[in-house]
Scaffold this motif. Sequence first.
Motif, PDB file in Angstrom:
ATOM      1  N   PRO A  92      39.785  31.561  37.371  1.00  0.00           N
ATOM      2  CA  PRO A  92      40.160  32.981  37.389  1.00  0.00           C
ATOM      3  C   PRO A  92      41.664  33.190  37.205  1.00  0.00           C
ATOM      4  O   PRO A  92      42.078  34.152  36.549  1.00  0.00           O
ATOM      5  CB  PRO A  92      39.692  33.456  38.765  1.00  0.00           C
ATOM      6  CG  PRO A  92      38.602  32.532  39.135  1.00  0.00           C
ATOM      7  CD  PRO A  92      38.952  31.214  38.530  1.00  0.00           C
TER       8      PRO A  92
ATOM      9  N   THR B 177      33.545  36.669  42.201  1.00  0.00           N
ATOM     10  CA  THR B 177      34.823  36.609  41.489  1.00  0.00           C
ATOM     11  C   THR B 177      34.616  37.065  40.057  1.00  0.00           C
ATOM     12  O   THR B 177      33.680  36.628  39.398  1.00  0.00           O
ATOM     13  CB  THR B 177      35.360  35.161  41.465  1.00  0.00           C
ATOM     14  OG1 THR B 177      35.250  34.622  42.770  1.00  0.00           O
ATOM     15  CG2 THR B 177      36.798  35.130  41.015  1.00  0.00           C
TER      16      THR B 177
ATOM     17  N   LEU C 110      35.421  37.059  36.185  1.00  0.00           N
ATOM     18  CA  LEU C 110      36.033  36.185  35.187  1.00  0.00           C
ATOM     19  C   LEU C 110      36.232  37.036  33.937  1.00  0.00           C
ATOM     20  O   LEU C 110      35.288  37.225  33.173  1.00  0.00           O
ATOM     21  CB  LEU C 110      35.126  34.996  34.880  1.00  0.00           C
ATOM     22  CG  LEU C 110      34.792  34.078  36.052  1.00  0.00           C
ATOM     23  CD1 LEU C 110      33.799  33.023  35.630  1.00  0.00           C
ATOM     24  CD2 LEU C 110      36.039  33.419  36.588  1.00  0.00           C
TER      25      LEU C 110
END
Lengths: 160, 393
Positions: free
Chosen positions: B148, A6, A8
């Motif tokens: 996120p 993921t 960031l």
Amino acid sequence: MDLEETKLPGVGLRHDFTTARGRRIGVISTRGGERELLVYSQDDPDACHAVVDLDGDEAEVLAELLGQPRVIERLARLREQIEGLATEGIYLEDGSPYVGRTLADAAVRSRTGASVVALVRGGEVIPSPAPSQEFRSGDKIVVVGTQEGVRATADLLHNG
Amino acid sequence: MHTAALLIELGAVIFGLGLVGRLAGRLGISPVPLYLLAGLAFGAGGLVPLNAPDEFLEASSEIGVVMLLLLLGLEYSAGDLLGNLKRQAPVGVLDLLLNGLPGAAFGLLLGFGPVGALAMFGITAVSSSGIVAKVLADLGRLGNRETPSILGILVLEDLGMAVYLPILTAVLAASGVWEATGSVLIALACLAVALVVALRWGGVVSRFVSAGSSEVTLLRVLGLALLVAGVAEQLHVSAAVGAFLLGISLSNDLEEETHHRLEPLRDLFAAVFFVSFGLSTDPGSLPPVLLPALALVVVGVATKLVTGWFAAKRAGIALPGRVRAGAALIPRGEFSIVIAGLATAGGVDARLAALAAAYVLAMAVLGPVLARFADPWARAYVRRRRERAVTAR
């Protein structure tokens, strides 16, 4: 095992996965080179139960601790999987004629049929060493081949 | 004698900021509200009116805005921006409208006029990415799965500001409706060109500033940032946006070390910017706007909670994470002050500056506190759920 990546934005990258026993763990790699070790909470799967900040050196030490036994474990597993395959770590002692010479000089594969897959030197693993790799006294040379091939390699490395 | 007085006053201001910053560190809050308070205390009509060297402070605070936005742009690569735009566009639009429209309505009600309402839209819409990022890091929440989504919203808000600021600057500079429309169109065209350059030829721009030694690179980046900001201001695109776009186009290739070297400069000039905003605001103008500010704070907390909830829900996050996301987004800070500064310089009602100062003071202090409270609340919620599940069995 599903490794999730993921982004960031403004921080770096996060990698995480769930272990076979159901714990979720992960690592954040910041752009500055620091690492954060994440252990997710069991009650609230979106939150972290523990976060450990690691600087570059600490992260490397941790990676070595976790990674090195894995190489040996994998070799052990390989041996179980393929019948008739032998692996051995051969220590290069002071008296060996190959101390200070290269992997190409020993010509292990053409003389014995076995392959050198890794060197372990001072706690550091050098996987798939190049032919130009020099041997030093105290190196552990990890060899894979047939029973006879491995035995012949040990003999070759000890006595020339 | 003049030099001596200038140095002594400047030294006093900067040393004072150092003390205030230390206090903020001790209290675990952002220094921005304390800088503002210091400015209010020492400005015209404050406790101890300080005869601050105006020209220097003015120039420094302009540089402060440029540095703030340059480093903000450096945080994000063009890929980050586009990726988040693709994934989270609905959340970004909801965020800006939900948080901005109440502010605009308050602006109209208080009689700031349409331009003032436009400024109020921006002041209430944008979270402080600086404060939010710091709160997340301090609370060890960077690894959380709602993070996120939070960072994505911050990216989109900043991108939204790149469109909003030129519009505000153009409207402030223009005198009639037609002239305003014309300036807005020119501003948006410049913005489009700059974005394409940033996205396509970012590498070229980076090569332009990269040099062997980091000292030379620092000077080149700083010089280029001021040049681009100046040209952007000339074209009514706003200096801040010029610096932001330059930051984005440099973000991919500029080394982390240059980034670290720029940070202290940003901290210094940005601190001067916040103080001089405080200095130029008369504390006597605060009491009349306190009630509207309080109402705005209540609305602003609620709307950010809804935004965070929605964003986290979209990412498949459970209830505690949604509340954490909403609470983390509450702080407003540097951007609101930048907008208020632009508006006041453009001749909007002086009460707007006072209202913005009170609003940011409250939000910058309250936001991190609420974000902190979200954690024990979430744990209690999870425990209650589990207990209920046990008794049901």
